[in-house]
Motif scaffolding. Structure first.
Motif, PDB file in Angstrom:
ATOM      1  N   ILE A  74       0.831  -1.290  -0.006  1.00  0.00           N
ATOM      2  CA  ILE A  74       0.080  -0.061   0.048  1.00  0.00           C
ATOM      3  C   ILE A  74       0.937   1.307  -0.029  1.00  0.00           C
ATOM      4  CG2 ILE A  74      -1.845   1.256   1.232  1.00  0.00           C
ATOM      5  CD1 ILE A  74      -2.788  -1.325   2.335  1.00  0.00           C
ATOM      6  N   PHE A  75       1.890   1.182   0.926  1.00  0.00           N
ATOM      7  CA  PHE A  75       2.869   2.487   0.944  1.00  0.00           C
ATOM      8  C   PHE A  75       3.444   2.652  -0.479  1.00  0.00           C
ATOM      9  CE2 PHE A  75       3.253   1.535   5.713  1.00  0.00           C
ATOM     10  CZ  PHE A  75       2.476   2.645   6.301  1.00  0.00           C
ATOM     11  N   ARG A  76       4.064   1.665  -0.773  1.00  0.00           N
ATOM     12  CA  ARG A  76       4.863   1.836  -2.103  1.00  0.00           C
ATOM     13  C   ARG A  76       3.807   2.175  -3.228  1.00  0.00           C
ATOM     14  NH1 ARG A  76       9.902   0.211  -2.504  1.00  0.00           N
ATOM     15  NH2 ARG A  76      10.909  -1.352  -1.048  1.00  0.00           N
ATOM     16  N   ASP A  77       2.587   1.693  -3.392  1.00  0.00           N
ATOM     17  CA  ASP A  77       1.626   1.900  -4.569  1.00  0.00           C
ATOM     18  C   ASP A  77       1.214   3.666  -4.433  1.00  0.00           C
ATOM     19  OD1 ASP A  77       1.692  -0.712  -5.372  1.00  0.00           O
ATOM     20  OD2 ASP A  77      -0.262  -1.224  -4.420  1.00  0.00           O
ATOM     21  N   VAL A  78       0.850   4.030  -3.277  1.00  0.00           N
ATOM     22  CA  VAL A  78       0.523   5.339  -3.021  1.00  0.00           C
ATOM     23  C   VAL A  78       1.815   6.401  -3.323  1.00  0.00           C
ATOM     24  CG1 VAL A  78      -0.363   7.005  -1.462  1.00  0.00           C
ATOM     25  CG2 VAL A  78      -1.515   4.971  -1.618  1.00  0.00           C
TER      26      VAL A  78
ATOM     27  N   VAL B 169       2.022   8.579   7.896  1.00  0.00           N
ATOM     28  CA  VAL B 169       0.878   7.771   8.167  1.00  0.00           C
ATOM     29  C   VAL B 169       1.169   7.084   9.467  1.00  0.00           C
ATOM     30  CG1 VAL B 169      -0.078   5.356   7.269  1.00  0.00           C
ATOM     31  CG2 VAL B 169       0.451   7.223   5.443  1.00  0.00           C
ATOM     32  N   SER B 170       2.310   6.744   9.895  1.00  0.00           N
ATOM     33  CA  SER B 170       2.330   5.763  11.178  1.00  0.00           C
ATOM     34  C   SER B 170       2.126   6.946  12.210  1.00  0.00           C
ATOM     35  CB  SER B 170       3.838   5.317  11.180  1.00  0.00           C
ATOM     36  OG  SER B 170       3.781   4.460  10.072  1.00  0.00           O
TER      37      SER B 170
ATOM     38  N   VAL C 264      -3.558   0.341   8.379  1.00  0.00           N
ATOM     39  CA  VAL C 264      -3.184   1.233   7.278  1.00  0.00           C
ATOM     40  C   VAL C 264      -4.034   0.912   6.000  1.00  0.00           C
ATOM     41  CG1 VAL C 264      -1.383   2.092   5.827  1.00  0.00           C
ATOM     42  CG2 VAL C 264      -0.871   1.305   8.117  1.00  0.00           C
ATOM     43  N   THR C 265      -4.789   2.037   5.485  1.00  0.00           N
ATOM     44  CA  THR C 265      -5.707   1.726   4.278  1.00  0.00           C
ATOM     45  C   THR C 265      -4.992   2.656   3.125  1.00  0.00           C
ATOM     46  OG1 THR C 265      -7.279   3.500   4.939  1.00  0.00           O
ATOM     47  CG2 THR C 265      -7.773   1.368   5.726  1.00  0.00           C
ATOM     48  N   LYS C 266      -5.477   2.400   2.010  1.00  0.00           N
ATOM     49  CA  LYS C 266      -5.056   3.178   0.926  1.00  0.00           C
ATOM     50  C   LYS C 266      -5.595   4.586   1.034  1.00  0.00           C
ATOM     51  CE  LYS C 266      -4.590   3.716  -4.093  1.00  0.00           C
ATOM     52  NZ  LYS C 266      -4.928   3.147  -5.467  1.00  0.00           N
ATOM     53  N   ASP C 267      -6.696   4.852   1.539  1.00  0.00           N
ATOM     54  CA  ASP C 267      -7.262   5.973   1.762  1.00  0.00           C
ATOM     55  C   ASP C 267      -6.491   6.924   2.450  1.00  0.00           C
ATOM     56  OD1 ASP C 267      -9.471   5.481   0.011  1.00  0.00           O
ATOM     57  OD2 ASP C 267     -10.786   5.158   1.393  1.00  0.00           O
ATOM     58  N   ILE C 268      -6.184   6.314   3.739  1.00  0.00           N
ATOM     59  CA  ILE C 268      -5.214   7.245   4.914  1.00  0.00           C
ATOM     60  C   ILE C 268      -3.881   7.440   4.057  1.00  0.00           C
ATOM     61  CG2 ILE C 268      -3.719   6.997   6.964  1.00  0.00           C
ATOM     62  CD1 ILE C 268      -6.166   5.019   8.024  1.00  0.00           C
ATOM     63  N   CYS C 269      -3.338   6.611   3.324  1.00  0.00           N
ATOM     64  CA  CYS C 269      -2.169   7.022   2.695  1.00  0.00           C
ATOM     65  C   CYS C 269      -2.382   8.155   1.606  1.00  0.00           C
ATOM     66  CB  CYS C 269      -1.421   5.902   2.095  1.00  0.00           C
ATOM     67  SG  CYS C 269      -0.913   4.442   3.111  1.00  0.00           S
TER      68      CYS C 269
END
Length: 335
Positions: A293-297, A312-313, A320-325
């Motif tokens: 997720i981190f890498r994709d965003v 994010v952390s 952890v979700t994509k929306d948060i990222c």
């Protein structure tokens, strides 16, 4: 805790992972990467020190003179110096270091052999260089004995002494005792150089700093003889959490390791024991299962991956979700 100085020893002790010295290209790459990260106390050259090429058959890719020629463009950008075994301290070698503009020589001698170094210290000082000293195999003396030897060396004119745990055998409690007793005995700065044979390199660095040491030896990607030194990048992460070493650009350092140093060292079969992303996961308290997720965003939003993980952390560590990222990435872009 006093302000800490990072001394990076990759280009000296770290050279043990490839033989007795790094190539010209790797030497330049690492000096430039360290300076760009604002790490500016750098020990370089033959792994066994100045003069060892001839006297001990420590054949490196470059001679002492060639290493000294190589660093000329960087002398006004960093405090550059060389290690030198006490038996190699002579007029020729010290004059060579001074002539090429080095800022320091660090004399190395085994603990209990300090009396043999007094004249060597005076010679280094005579040539206008800062004189550092490594008490190698520090553990062969007890803490009181080593502190007394340090006092004697300071009287000879020594500028700084490093307690060197050459076998990686010392525990944090032992490091505290050695550093505390030495700091109480001398006025000069005290440093610590730890190896990672028992996995204590980071803990021992913290123990040394909390006990009064002001100089810490480290190596990029942990590179050094045997089990390696405390990794430079790990020490930066640990101490920045404690409000220290904030002058170092941690993101520039990790970027350099990811893009330049780690790929270059793979050619020598050297594997980084703690990859930068895993270091950041630990520092940020982020579970590695969220890596994709981190890498994709980070790729989608074109933001720094490690800054995203930390951002994010601070908000969410459990799920952890994509929306948060995406939200944190947008905030990063606005900032």
């Amino acid at each position: 805790m006093k302000d800490l100085v990072m001394m990076d020893c990759t280009l000296r002790d770290g050279a043990n992972v490839v033989g007795k010295g790094f190539s010209a290209d790797l030497t330049k790459m690492m000096i430039e990467g360290l300076i760009k990260s604002n790490i500016k106390v750098i020990e370089f050259g033959n792994a066994l020190g100045l003069g060892a090429y001839e006297s001990r058959g420590a054949i490196a890719p470059l001679t002492d003179g060639e290493y000294l020629e190589l660093v000329q463009p960087y002398l006004d950008q960093a405090e550059l110096g060389m290690f030198i075994g006490v038996t190699n301290v002579n007029e020729r070698n010290v004059e060579l270091a001074a002539r090429y503009g080095l800022k320091f020589l660090r004399i190395g001698a085994n603990a209990s052999d300090g009396e043999s170094a007094c004249e060597a210290i005076k010679l280094v000082k005579k040539h206008g260089l800062k004189c550092r000293y490594s008490a190698m195999k520090a553990y062969v003396l007890n803490a009181d004995e080593l502190a007394e030897e340090a006092r004697m060396l300071e009287e000879c004119g020594l500028d700084e002494l490093t307690i060197m745990d050459s076998a990686g055998t010392m525990t944090p409690g032992e490091v505290r005792e050695y550093v505390e007793k030495m700091v109480a005995k001398v006025k000069m700065p005290v440093g610590f150089h730890g190896h990672n044979n028992l996995g204590f390199s980071g803990s021992n660095a913290i123990a040394a700093a909390e006990s009064g040491a002001t100089v810490l030896d480290c190596g990029l990607m942990g590179m050094a003889r045997s089990a390696g030194n405390c990794p430079t990048e790990m020490a930066v992460a640990l101490f920045q959490r404690m409000g220290q070493m904030e002058y170092i650009d941690q993101y520039a350092l990790l970027d350099f390791i990811d893009k330049e140093l780690s790929p270059a060292m793979k050619e020598y079969g050297y594997h980084n024991p703690i990859e930068p992303i895993d270091l950041v996961f630990g520092d940020a308290g982020a579970h590695s299962s969220f890596e994709k997720i981190f890498r994709d965003v980070a790729a989608e939003k074109n933001v720094n991956l490690y800054k995203l993980i930390r951002g994010v952390s601070k908000l969410e560590r459990k799920t952890v979700t994509k929306d948060i990222c995406l939200r944190i990435a947008d905030e990063m872009l606005k900032a």
